[in-house]
Design a protein around this motif. Structure first.
Motif, mmCIF file in Angstrom:
data_model
loop_
_atom_site.group_PDB
_atom_site.id
_atom_site.type_symbol
_atom_site.label_atom_id
_atom_site.label_comp_id
_atom_site.label_asym_id
_atom_site.label_seq_id
_atom_site.Cartn_x
_atom_site.Cartn_y
_atom_site.Cartn_z
ATOM 1 N N PRO A 147 51.894 -19.214 -89.102
ATOM 2 C CA PRO A 147 51.938 -17.793 -88.190
ATOM 3 C C PRO A 147 51.542 -17.069 -88.838
ATOM 4 C CG PRO A 147 53.959 -19.445 -89.030
ATOM 5 C CD PRO A 147 52.446 -19.632 -89.030
ATOM 6 N N MET A 148 50.869 -16.028 -88.313
ATOM 7 C CA MET A 148 50.920 -14.342 -89.692
ATOM 8 C C MET A 148 51.541 -14.732 -90.151
ATOM 9 S SD MET A 148 49.849 -11.242 -88.298
ATOM 10 C CE MET A 148 48.503 -9.599 -89.151
ATOM 11 N N PRO A 149 51.490 -13.968 -91.947
ATOM 12 C CA PRO A 149 52.821 -13.657 -93.141
ATOM 13 C C PRO A 149 53.031 -12.558 -92.722
ATOM 14 C CG PRO A 149 50.753 -14.550 -93.555
ATOM 15 C CD PRO A 149 49.882 -14.119 -92.498
ATOM 16 N N GLU A 150 53.993 -12.062 -93.586
ATOM 17 C CA GLU A 150 54.650 -10.843 -93.119
ATOM 18 C C GLU A 150 54.472 -9.875 -93.624
ATOM 19 O OE1 GLU A 150 58.310 -8.323 -92.136
ATOM 20 O OE2 GLU A 150 57.869 -10.293 -90.891
ATOM 21 N N ASN A 151 53.660 -9.685 -94.495
ATOM 22 C CA ASN A 151 53.456 -8.862 -95.072
ATOM 23 C C ASN A 151 51.903 -8.152 -94.397
ATOM 24 O OD1 ASN A 151 55.038 -8.829 -97.611
ATOM 25 N ND2 ASN A 151 52.986 -8.454 -99.435
ATOM 26 N N GLU A 152 51.342 -9.475 -93.501
ATOM 27 C CA GLU A 152 49.729 -8.564 -92.951
ATOM 28 C C GLU A 152 50.852 -8.137 -92.083
ATOM 29 O OE1 GLU A 152 45.875 -11.120 -92.140
ATOM 30 O OE2 GLU A 152 47.741 -12.287 -92.006
ATOM 31 N N ARG A 153 51.102 -8.662 -91.844
ATOM 32 C CA ARG A 153 51.812 -7.728 -90.005
ATOM 33 C C ARG A 153 52.881 -6.533 -90.169
ATOM 34 N NH1 ARG A 153 56.558 -6.499 -88.149
ATOM 35 N NH2 ARG A 153 57.397 -6.859 -90.591
ATOM 36 N N VAL A 154 52.691 -6.474 -91.685
ATOM 37 C CA VAL A 154 53.321 -4.994 -92.132
ATOM 38 C C VAL A 154 52.494 -4.199 -91.868
ATOM 39 C CG1 VAL A 154 54.425 -3.536 -93.906
ATOM 40 C CG2 VAL A 154 55.620 -5.539 -92.155
ATOM 41 N N LEU A 155 51.851 -4.353 -92.841
ATOM 42 C CA LEU A 155 50.298 -3.818 -93.107
ATOM 43 C C LEU A 155 49.779 -3.216 -91.183
ATOM 44 C CD1 LEU A 155 48.301 -2.500 -94.463
ATOM 45 C CD2 LEU A 155 47.212 -4.192 -94.816
ATOM 46 N N PHE A 156 49.392 -4.006 -90.690
ATOM 47 C CA PHE A 156 49.209 -3.699 -89.836
ATOM 48 C C PHE A 156 49.141 -3.414 -88.899
ATOM 49 C CE2 PHE A 156 45.196 -6.995 -90.759
ATOM 50 C CZ PHE A 156 43.844 -6.493 -90.785
ATOM 51 N N ASP A 157 51.091 -3.322 -88.316
ATOM 52 C CA ASP A 157 51.593 -2.846 -87.993
ATOM 53 C C ASP A 157 51.235 -0.991 -88.472
ATOM 54 O OD1 ASP A 157 53.051 -4.943 -86.567
ATOM 55 O OD2 ASP A 157 54.702 -4.755 -87.258
ATOM 56 N N SER A 158 51.263 -0.927 -89.826
ATOM 57 C CA SER A 158 50.524 0.520 -90.471
ATOM 58 C C SER A 158 49.545 1.143 -89.192
ATOM 59 C CB SER A 158 51.360 0.236 -91.374
ATOM 60 O OG SER A 158 52.542 0.310 -92.028
ATOM 61 N N ILE A 159 48.862 0.538 -90.063
ATOM 62 C CA ILE A 159 47.373 0.876 -89.983
ATOM 63 C C ILE A 159 46.745 0.661 -88.097
ATOM 64 C CG2 ILE A 159 44.700 -0.241 -89.114
ATOM 65 C CD1 ILE A 159 45.192 -2.000 -91.709
ATOM 66 N N LEU A 160 48.094 0.669 -87.427
ATOM 67 C CA LEU A 160 47.295 -0.098 -85.799
ATOM 68 C C LEU A 160 48.532 1.708 -85.189
ATOM 69 C CD1 LEU A 160 46.985 -3.622 -84.754
ATOM 70 C CD2 LEU A 160 45.611 -1.283 -84.965
ATOM 71 N N SER A 161 49.510 2.028 -85.737
ATOM 72 C CA SER A 161 51.022 2.591 -85.018
ATOM 73 C C SER A 161 50.349 3.788 -85.887
ATOM 74 C CB SER A 161 52.022 2.018 -85.408
ATOM 75 O OG SER A 161 52.124 2.140 -86.787
ATOM 76 N N ASP A 162 49.754 4.199 -86.218
ATOM 77 C CA ASP A 162 48.974 5.493 -86.993
ATOM 78 C C ASP A 162 48.068 6.377 -86.349
ATOM 79 O OD1 ASP A 162 48.332 7.980 -89.322
ATOM 80 O OD2 ASP A 162 49.908 6.673 -90.352
ATOM 81 N N SER A 163 48.153 7.577 -86.296
ATOM 82 C CA SER A 163 47.541 8.243 -85.295
ATOM 83 C C SER A 163 45.697 8.910 -85.912
ATOM 84 C CB SER A 163 48.170 9.283 -84.608
ATOM 85 O OG SER A 163 48.768 10.454 -85.368
ATOM 86 N N ARG A 164 46.397 8.697 -87.246
ATOM 87 C CA ARG A 164 45.127 9.149 -87.902
ATOM 88 C C ARG A 164 43.597 8.806 -88.405
ATOM 89 N NH1 ARG A 164 49.462 11.646 -91.661
ATOM 90 N NH2 ARG A 164 50.346 9.432 -91.898
ATOM 91 N N TRP A 165 42.760 8.469 -87.831
ATOM 92 C CA TRP A 165 41.365 8.345 -88.546
ATOM 93 C C TRP A 165 41.444 8.078 -89.978
ATOM 94 C CZ3 TRP A 165 37.473 9.086 -91.619
ATOM 95 C CH2 TRP A 165 36.995 10.451 -91.615
ATOM 96 N N TYR A 166 41.789 8.785 -90.275
ATOM 97 C CA TYR A 166 41.323 8.350 -91.887
ATOM 98 C C TYR A 166 42.071 7.253 -92.393
ATOM 99 C CZ TYR A 166 45.010 12.454 -92.177
ATOM 100 O OH TYR A 166 45.622 13.337 -92.339
#
Length: 324
Positions: A147-166
């Motif tokens: 399974p996907m580790p929780e820390n990795e899930r939280v990180l990519f949730d943050s990356i993919l849900s933020d609208s700012r490219w930078y």
């Protein structure tokens, strides 16, 4: 396996000027076109498997050299070696897919044709990495996934849900890619299976180029940010670094080996003791040194190694040069 849906409202920037505007970024795009490789054609999938069944050097097993390791049979050691490889590669597969999705968003959100062209090549790169790692798992590790580790899930949730490219670029091309480069370099050096070694080296050809995008695209936006925006970028950077440096332990692999909860706690205690003494195998020492040095260097180059950030990095065990 269930899908994961991450809501992410973003603006799409449509460009009408296709002339070269950022020569260094267009040069990165040209290098990406030149260095494309085909995972089906350019990898020697018929490479014979190691005769002893190991995929990585035993030194990469957390309990190598411990009393727990000494009690394992040869068959158990080989199985643990394979399971830990499957766990590491599962983490990387999720990371490559997350990167593919994030870069597909960046194609939409970045301004400038040169930036969009390069991000389109990175989408292809990450798809290929996802493909080649998944194929290795299928052909060498009997399709074993974790399974996907929780820390990795939280990180990519943050990356993919933020609208700012930078913000996406800081977390992905600065933090996650720095980690990935060091990880693939370590695995290429300690791979017992020559096929895994080849896969990692191929991926490395692309990863360092991806970091180049962040080095070119971020300094101006960081330099022109307001104090509040700068603090937000600093906080996001520290969060991303914390997620990639903590919380990754292959508990599922040890459970599948039949380790009890008490034995797993013993493994974790042994691992903490090794870390405290910095008594890692040479592969891991190089990984830690390379990753920390690259992270600090890249943060300094883009303007995010501030006095506010330094103590937070030090608390994560990252060695920092003295402030000027």
């Amino acid at each position: 396996m269930d899908r994961r849906v991450i809501p992410s409202p973003m603006d799409t920037v449509f460009e009408f000027d296709y002339a070269v505007q950022a020569e260094d970024m267009r040069s990165l795009y040209e290098k990406a076109k030149r260095d494309q490789w085909n995972a089906s054609r350019d990898i020697a999938w018929d490479t014979p498997e190691p005769s002893d069944g190991r995929t990585l050097a035993d030194e990469m097993v957390d309990i190598y050299g411990s009393p727990i390791w000494d009690k394992l049979s040869e068959k158990e050691r080989v199985e643990l070696n394979q399971r830990l490889t499957a766990w590491r590669l599962s983490v990387l597969v999720y990371g490559e897919q997350g990167a593919m999705l994030a870069c597909s968003q960046l194609v939409d959100t970045v301004s400038g044709t040169d930036q969009k062209f390069f991000q389109a090549t990175q989408v292809m790169d990450e798809a290929r990495h996802n493909e080649v790692l998944e194929r290795y798992i299928a052909t060498r590790l009997n399709g074993l996934h974790y399974p996907m580790p929780e820390n990795e899930r939280v990180l990519f949730d943050s990356i993919l849900s933020d609208s700012r490219w930078y913000i996406k670029t800081i977390a992905l091309q600065l933090v996650a890619e720095t980690f990935a480069v060091s990880m693939f370099k370590m695995m290429a050096e300690c791979a017992h299976d020559p096929l895994l070694q080849e896969v990692c080296r191929r991926i490395l050809q692309d990863e360092s180029r991806h970091m180049g995008f962040g080095m070119l695209a971020l300094p101006e936006v960081i330099r022109e940010a307001s104090p509040a925006e700068h603090r937000e970028m600093e906080d996001f950077t520290c969060m991303a670094i914390e997620k990639v440096l903590t919380g990754f332990f292959p508990v599922d692999a040890y459970r599948d080996m039949g380790f009890s909860a008490a034995q797993i706690r013993e493994v974790q205690a042994y691992r903490r003791d090794v870390a405290a003494r910095n008594d890692y195998a040479v592969f891991r020492k190089y990984f830690k040194r390379d990753m920390h040095a690259a992270m600090v260097s890249n943060l300094a180059r883009i303007g995010l190694l501030t006095e506010r950030v330094r103590p937070r990095l030090a608390a994560l065990g990252i060695e920092l040069p003295s402030a000027a």
